[in-house]
Design an enzyme around this catalytic site. Structure first.
Site, PDB file in Angstrom:
ATOM      1  N   GLY A  33       0.780  -1.599   0.117  1.00  0.00           N
ATOM      2  CA  GLY A  33       0.020   0.090   0.176  1.00  0.00           C
ATOM      3  C   GLY A  33       0.982   1.589  -0.086  1.00  0.00           C
ATOM      4  O   GLY A  33       2.073   1.204  -0.330  1.00  0.00           O
ATOM      5  N   ASN A  34       0.003   1.805  -0.053  1.00  0.00           N
ATOM      6  CA  ASN A  34       0.727   3.183   0.057  1.00  0.00           C
ATOM      7  C   ASN A  34       0.005   4.231   0.963  1.00  0.00           C
ATOM      8  O   ASN A  34      -0.406   3.863   1.700  1.00  0.00           O
ATOM      9  CB  ASN A  34       0.756   4.371  -1.011  1.00  0.00           C
ATOM     10  CG  ASN A  34      -0.593   4.452  -2.157  1.00  0.00           C
ATOM     11  OD1 ASN A  34      -1.116   5.272  -1.344  1.00  0.00           O
ATOM     12  ND2 ASN A  34      -1.231   3.485  -2.352  1.00  0.00           N
ATOM     13  N   ARG A  35       0.869   6.000   1.974  1.00  0.00           N
ATOM     14  CA  ARG A  35       0.315   7.263   2.503  1.00  0.00           C
ATOM     15  C   ARG A  35      -0.728   7.765   2.747  1.00  0.00           C
ATOM     16  O   ARG A  35      -0.922   8.103   3.235  1.00  0.00           O
ATOM     17  CB  ARG A  35       1.449   7.172   3.263  1.00  0.00           C
ATOM     18  CG  ARG A  35       2.588   6.456   3.767  1.00  0.00           C
ATOM     19  CD  ARG A  35       3.779   7.395   4.373  1.00  0.00           C
ATOM     20  NE  ARG A  35       4.920   6.678   5.236  1.00  0.00           N
ATOM     21  CZ  ARG A  35       4.916   5.783   6.324  1.00  0.00           C
ATOM     22  NH1 ARG A  35       3.866   5.649   7.285  1.00  0.00           N
ATOM     23  NH2 ARG A  35       6.133   5.056   6.845  1.00  0.00           N
ATOM     24  N   SER A  36      -1.023   7.465   1.536  1.00  0.00           N
ATOM     25  CA  SER A  36      -2.638   8.157   0.729  1.00  0.00           C
ATOM     26  C   SER A  36      -3.621   8.063   1.593  1.00  0.00           C
ATOM     27  O   SER A  36      -3.917   7.023   1.441  1.00  0.00           O
ATOM     28  CB  SER A  36      -2.268   8.270  -0.337  1.00  0.00           C
ATOM     29  OG  SER A  36      -3.781   9.345  -1.276  1.00  0.00           O
TER      30      SER A  36
END
Ligand code: CTP
Ligand code: CA
Length: 232
Positions: A33-36
């Site tokens: 995933g990512n931090r958005s």
């Protein structure tokens, strides 16, 4: 305090906005995933609706408390998970949208295979996960763009300085073929997981058509102003 009262200057416009970050499953409990957080995309959707547009918000893993800001009679929310799901949803919404804003952080790669059962150390050490490239969604939108349709991309960059940020933005706008690219610097306390944001908006003339910093709502309004400018 009273805010700036905006005219309903997007009335009649149909817009699709993607928000949040995609998650690519590794096994039933794990993902890439990512931090958005989705806050900028949610602010874009809300600003458009407040200014009169009809909005489809495609939300990838945007937590409930953040998504709540987009609750509005002119916003319909489509939750998605993976890049492939986001791609299908936005491609469908784009068929009837005048403007598409790709604010979501889309995974560039996904695991080549999703394990059916939770990976366990009992099965032996895991040294690597094979990845395959996801489709470039915005490239597909640009290819299918109808006359009069405006496509906006977002890029989070860790730039060396202001000039580097600008050059990266100009290169990426050209490479992606979008009408407008909002570029934000995520290297100095701006951007991801922050209440405030700062963006440069690069236009088709390969120049910075606007700069905005402050609340994500303020940045959202600047993006819609730039969209109006690009469509004028
Ligand atoms: N994007 C997309 N599909 C992907 C990856 C990104 O549509 N598979 C969109 C994003 O939503 C964003 C724009 O492309 O609007 C720019 O994303 P970015 O990650 O900056 O671009 P990339 O081409 O993936 O470049 P990089 O290698 O720097 O990550
Ligand atoms: Ca990327």
């Amino acid at each position: 305090a009273l805010g700036v009262v905006r005219p309903a200057d997007l009335t009649g416009l149909r817009v699709a906005v993607t928000a949040g970050g995609t998650r690519e499953p590794i096994d039933p409990v794990r993902f890439l995933g990512n931090r958005s957080s989705g806050r900028q995309g949610v602010a874009l959707a809300r600003a458009a609706a407040d200014r009169g547009a009809e909005v489809v918000l495609i939300a990838a893993h945007v937590e409930q408390a953040v998504r709540a800001d987009a609750v509005h009679p002119r916003v319909s929310i489509v939750p998605v998970g993976t890049a492939a799901e986001l791609g299908a949803a936005v491609t469908s919404a784009a068929e009837s949208a005048d403007v598409v804003v790709m604010a979501a952080a889309v995974a560039d790669y996904r695991p080549a295979a999703v394990a059916e059962r939770k990976l366990s150390k009992e099965d032996g050490p895991l040294d690597e996960i094979e990845l395959v490239k996801n489709d470039d969604i915005v490239a597909g939108l640009v290819e299918a763009r109808r006359p009069g349709q405006t496509i906006v991309g977002f890029a989070a960059e860790t730039a060396e300085d202001a000039a580097d940020l600008r050059e990266r933005g100009i290169r990426k706008r050209r490479r992606k073929g979008v009408d407008l690219l909002a570029v934000n610097d995520v290297s100095e306390g701006h951007g991801f997981e922050q209440p405030d944001n700062a963006v440069l908006i690069v236009g088709a003339s390969d120049t910075v058509v606007a700069e905005a910093s402050g609340s994500k709502r303020h940045v959202a309004d600047a993006v819609w102003d730039a969209v109006r400018g690009a469509r004028a």
